[in-house]
Write a protein that holds these residues in place. Structure first.
Motif, mmCIF file in Angstrom:
data_model
loop_
_atom_site.group_PDB
_atom_site.id
_atom_site.type_symbol
_atom_site.label_atom_id
_atom_site.label_comp_id
_atom_site.label_asym_id
_atom_site.label_seq_id
_atom_site.Cartn_x
_atom_site.Cartn_y
_atom_site.Cartn_z
ATOM 1 N N THR A 260 0.769 -1.436 -0.179
ATOM 2 C CA THR A 260 0.285 -0.263 0.432
ATOM 3 C C THR A 260 0.759 1.484 -0.257
ATOM 4 O O THR A 260 0.479 2.455 -0.259
ATOM 5 N N TYR A 261 1.695 1.256 0.701
ATOM 6 C CA TYR A 261 3.246 2.457 0.283
ATOM 7 C C TYR A 261 4.584 2.685 0.388
ATOM 8 O O TYR A 261 4.406 2.954 -1.086
ATOM 9 N N GLY A 262 4.954 1.426 0.972
ATOM 10 C CA GLY A 262 6.587 1.635 0.799
ATOM 11 C C GLY A 262 7.027 1.471 -0.899
ATOM 12 O O GLY A 262 7.938 2.065 -1.706
ATOM 13 N N ILE A 263 6.489 0.295 -1.213
ATOM 14 C CA ILE A 263 7.030 -0.554 -3.189
ATOM 15 C C ILE A 263 6.359 0.344 -3.856
ATOM 16 O O ILE A 263 7.487 0.119 -4.729
ATOM 17 N N ALA A 264 5.734 1.248 -4.103
ATOM 18 C CA ALA A 264 5.039 2.162 -5.122
ATOM 19 C C ALA A 264 6.289 3.448 -5.628
ATOM 20 O O ALA A 264 6.763 3.518 -6.415
ATOM 21 N N GLY A 265 7.066 3.747 -4.533
ATOM 22 C CA GLY A 265 7.877 4.313 -4.336
ATOM 23 C C GLY A 265 9.018 3.968 -5.021
ATOM 24 O O GLY A 265 9.653 4.465 -5.877
ATOM 25 N N ALA A 266 9.230 2.253 -4.894
ATOM 26 C CA ALA A 266 10.214 2.058 -5.619
ATOM 27 C C ALA A 266 9.999 1.664 -7.287
ATOM 28 O O ALA A 266 10.954 1.726 -8.325
ATOM 29 N N PHE A 267 8.304 1.730 -7.709
ATOM 30 C CA PHE A 267 8.056 1.845 -8.881
ATOM 31 C C PHE A 267 8.445 2.696 -9.403
ATOM 32 O O PHE A 267 8.467 2.593 -10.838
ATOM 33 N N TRP A 268 8.153 3.693 -9.588
ATOM 34 C CA TRP A 268 8.916 5.515 -10.135
ATOM 35 C C TRP A 268 10.161 5.076 -9.984
ATOM 36 O O TRP A 268 10.581 5.715 -10.834
ATOM 37 N N LEU A 269 10.604 4.929 -9.135
ATOM 38 C CA LEU A 269 12.135 4.473 -8.787
ATOM 39 C C LEU A 269 12.862 4.197 -10.157
ATOM 40 O O LEU A 269 13.522 4.214 -11.405
ATOM 41 N N HIS A 270 11.998 3.167 -9.772
ATOM 42 C CA HIS A 270 12.799 2.115 -11.081
ATOM 43 C C HIS A 270 12.653 2.451 -12.707
ATOM 44 O O HIS A 270 13.072 2.709 -13.428
ATOM 45 N N ASP A 271 11.115 2.803 -12.802
ATOM 46 C CA ASP A 271 10.903 3.329 -13.681
ATOM 47 C C ASP A 271 11.500 4.543 -14.843
ATOM 48 O O ASP A 271 12.422 4.676 -15.392
ATOM 49 N N SER A 272 11.979 5.162 -14.074
ATOM 50 C CA SER A 272 12.525 7.123 -14.183
ATOM 51 C C SER A 272 14.211 6.573 -14.629
ATOM 52 O O SER A 272 14.472 7.501 -15.302
ATOM 53 N N TYR A 273 14.648 5.853 -14.292
ATOM 54 C CA TYR A 273 16.143 5.145 -13.739
ATOM 55 C C TYR A 273 16.181 4.805 -15.282
ATOM 56 O O TYR A 273 17.051 5.155 -15.990
ATOM 57 N N HIS A 274 15.409 3.321 -15.354
ATOM 58 C CA HIS A 274 15.312 2.853 -16.949
ATOM 59 C C HIS A 274 15.038 3.215 -18.075
ATOM 60 O O HIS A 274 15.516 3.309 -19.491
ATOM 61 N N ASP A 275 13.675 3.875 -17.605
ATOM 62 C CA ASP A 275 13.878 4.391 -19.123
ATOM 63 C C ASP A 275 14.069 5.871 -19.306
ATOM 64 O O ASP A 275 13.443 6.114 -20.281
ATOM 65 N N GLY A 276 14.459 6.234 -18.554
ATOM 66 C CA GLY A 276 14.396 8.095 -18.564
ATOM 67 C C GLY A 276 16.075 7.955 -18.363
ATOM 68 O O GLY A 276 16.536 6.933 -19.420
ATOM 69 N N ASP A 277 16.526 8.914 -18.118
ATOM 70 C CA ASP A 277 18.111 9.021 -17.749
ATOM 71 C C ASP A 277 19.212 8.802 -17.385
ATOM 72 O O ASP A 277 20.107 9.024 -16.816
ATOM 73 N N GLY A 278 18.834 7.441 -16.179
ATOM 74 C CA GLY A 278 19.530 6.843 -14.930
ATOM 75 C C GLY A 278 19.014 8.145 -14.197
ATOM 76 O O GLY A 278 18.438 9.088 -13.677
ATOM 77 N N VAL A 279 20.201 8.359 -13.220
ATOM 78 C CA VAL A 279 20.597 8.997 -12.002
ATOM 79 C C VAL A 279 20.709 10.823 -12.655
ATOM 80 O O VAL A 279 19.439 11.545 -11.635
ATOM 81 N N ARG A 280 20.403 10.999 -13.244
ATOM 82 C CA ARG A 280 19.806 12.530 -14.502
ATOM 83 C C ARG A 280 18.278 12.608 -14.486
ATOM 84 O O ARG A 280 18.194 13.609 -14.312
ATOM 85 N N THR A 281 18.104 11.439 -13.773
ATOM 86 C CA THR A 281 16.396 11.963 -14.257
ATOM 87 C C THR A 281 16.213 12.042 -13.062
ATOM 88 O O THR A 281 15.653 13.154 -11.972
ATOM 89 N N TRP A 282 16.798 11.143 -12.174
ATOM 90 C CA TRP A 282 16.331 11.531 -10.198
ATOM 91 C C TRP A 282 17.027 13.266 -9.720
ATOM 92 O O TRP A 282 16.249 13.527 -9.307
ATOM 93 N N LYS A 283 17.802 13.539 -10.387
ATOM 94 C CA LYS A 283 18.118 14.558 -10.036
ATOM 95 C C LYS A 283 17.573 15.492 -11.606
ATOM 96 O O LYS A 283 16.977 16.599 -9.744
#
Length: 454
Positions: A385-408
């Motif tokens: 319900t709470y925690g793993i949802a954050g991991a979903f966004w971090l995963h997709d933004s990293y792999h489908d985006g520009d990695g750490v640069r997307t996170w920044k």
């Protein structure tokens, strides 16, 4: 983050074109999802509208869990309690959005197990699938206990409690039997009406027969154990996200899933807050859990009697979910999934019987079962319900985006996702601690019964 798919007017009823699924023409959502294109199938799964999904979500989540909320206000005070209920409703809406976005970007995800495979490989798939089945079975058992309490109240406890549980388990088993959620969605309409009307009846009963000499605490100080033990009630009252992927997988238009989530969270948060406030104000700090048990006898019987359809359908949805995850895992991409075959129906029947039987046995044979539900909720539902949802966004933004640069670049969303993951970890650890401590104190006080007791 790059879009994985875009709308294509040639793709049928709102299907999306999905990039990155192999060479050749781009695939649509329904080319890669678990049930695929269903033309000519004998059993068609993807029939749910977002409105029916909203009804299923409400029937599943807004159930006997709300009956513990007034007691939470009695422990921490009315202001902190209401703030917590509203905050958790907003938080659950945010994590719903994260889950829906992940599902739309990964149509092949049918359950938390599939999502675990994307994040953590084969170990993640097995762990999250196991947790989903365990929590669903435990939640079914929790609904059986709620039905037991309701039937016992209605009959003035004239029968053995184990018999009440068995009586309630039979219709729960029958209602969980349909292969598709569409059949359960129509049964869920009276379920939602029943819990809404039961709550209203309970509030009226409390207002007409308030507890004498009651007092209301704006805020109360208490130990961490007492406070967090009471806080787990509203935390787990929203714990239904573990079956969102399964629900969305049977939608005609998965991209409408957030409409259902908004209806769910809006209804749940409003109803929870109003119910908790009214019941606490009129019944005071001695309000029981479940709250209907603190009502004058005839009003308690009326409220419990009206709520029975909801307890029954919620249990059926949970056991159906556990069976559906395993069944789909067995027969994915097989004709047994969508055809009337002997192997398909035999397996489905066996799974439904096993899930309901396990819930019944746990409910009547384990004296500390209500505590075990809390442990299962802490270990699994807190993450789903709470925690793993954050991991979903971090995963997709990293792999489908520009990695750490997307996170920044998207630092605000990154921060929220990290905090969401941390919140799940905290609820998991703290919830497990207070529940285990509750078990120890229950044994120490001698309040633990014996297996198969009346």
């Amino acid at each position: 983050m790059k879009d994985r798919y875009t709308d294509d007017p040639k793709a049928g009823y709102g299907e999306e074109v999905v990039g990155g699924y192999g060479a050749g023409a781009p695939a649509t959502y329904h080319d890669v999802d678990v049930f695929g294109h269903e033309e000519g199938h004998q059993i068609v799964y993807k029939t749910l509208s977002w409105k029916l999904v909203a009804v299923l979500m409400i029937a599943e989540i807004v159930s006997n869990g709300m009956l513990s909320l007034p007691q939470s206000l009695a422990v921490v005070g009315i202001v902190p309690g209401v703030i917590l209920i509203v905050f958790l409703g907003i938080f659950a809406t945010y994590t719903s959005w994260l889950l829906v976005q992940f599902k739309l970007r990964h149509p092949e995800v049918h359950s938390m197990g599939d999502a675990g495979f994307i994040l953590f490989g084969a170990p993640g798939r097995e762990l999250l699938a196991f947790g989903t089945v365990v929590f669903a079975v435990f939640a079914t058992g929790g609904q059986l206990l709620a039905g037991q309490i309701a039937l016992s109240f209605l009959s003035d406890g004239k029968l053995c409690l184990m018999l009440y549980t068995g009586i309630f388990a039979i219709p729960t088993l029958l209602c969980s039997f349909p292969r598709t959620l569409d059949r359960l969605s129509w049964l869920s309409i009276p379920s939602v009406i029943s819990i809404l009307v039961a709550g209203i009846v309970g509030m009226i009963g409390a207002g007409l027969h308030p507890t004498p000499d009651r007092h209301i605490d704006i805020a109360r100080s208490s130990s961490f154990y007492e406070a967090f033990f009471s806080i787990t009630n509203p935390v787990f009252a929203y714990a239904g996200h573990f079956m969102f992927f399964i629900l969305i997988s049977e939608m005609k238009r998965p991209q409408d899933a957030m409409k259902a989530a908004y209806v769910l969270q809006g209804f749940a948060t409003t109803f929870y807050a109003v119910f908790a406030i009214v019941m606490y104000v009129y019944l005071g700090p001695t309000v029981a859990s479940p709250a209907f048990s603190s009502l004058e006898t005839k009003w308690a019987k009326a409220a419990y009697g009206i709520a029975i359809p909801n307890f029954l359908l919620a249990g059926a949805i949970y056991s159906h979910t556990a069976a559906k995850l395993i069944f789909t895992r067995f027969f994915r991409h097989s004709r047994h999934l969508y055809s009337h075959t002997v192997a398909g129906w035999s397996t489905w029947t066996l799974l439904i019987l096993l899930m309901n039987a396990a819930a019944f046995i746990l409910a009547v044979a384990v004296p500390i079962f209500s505590y075990l539900i809390g442990i299962a909720a802490s270990l699994f539902a807190a993450w789903y319900t709470y925690g793993i949802a954050g991991a979903f966004w971090l995963h997709d933004s990293y792999h489908d985006g520009d990695g750490v640069r997307t996170w920044k670049r998207k630092w605000a969303q990154t921060t929220l996702s990290v905090l969401t993951f941390a919140a799940g970890a905290f609820i998991c650890v703290a919830g497990t601690y207070v529940t285990v401590r509750g078990i120890v104190e229950a044994y120490r006080s001698g309040s633990v019964g014996s297996p198969f007791a009346c």
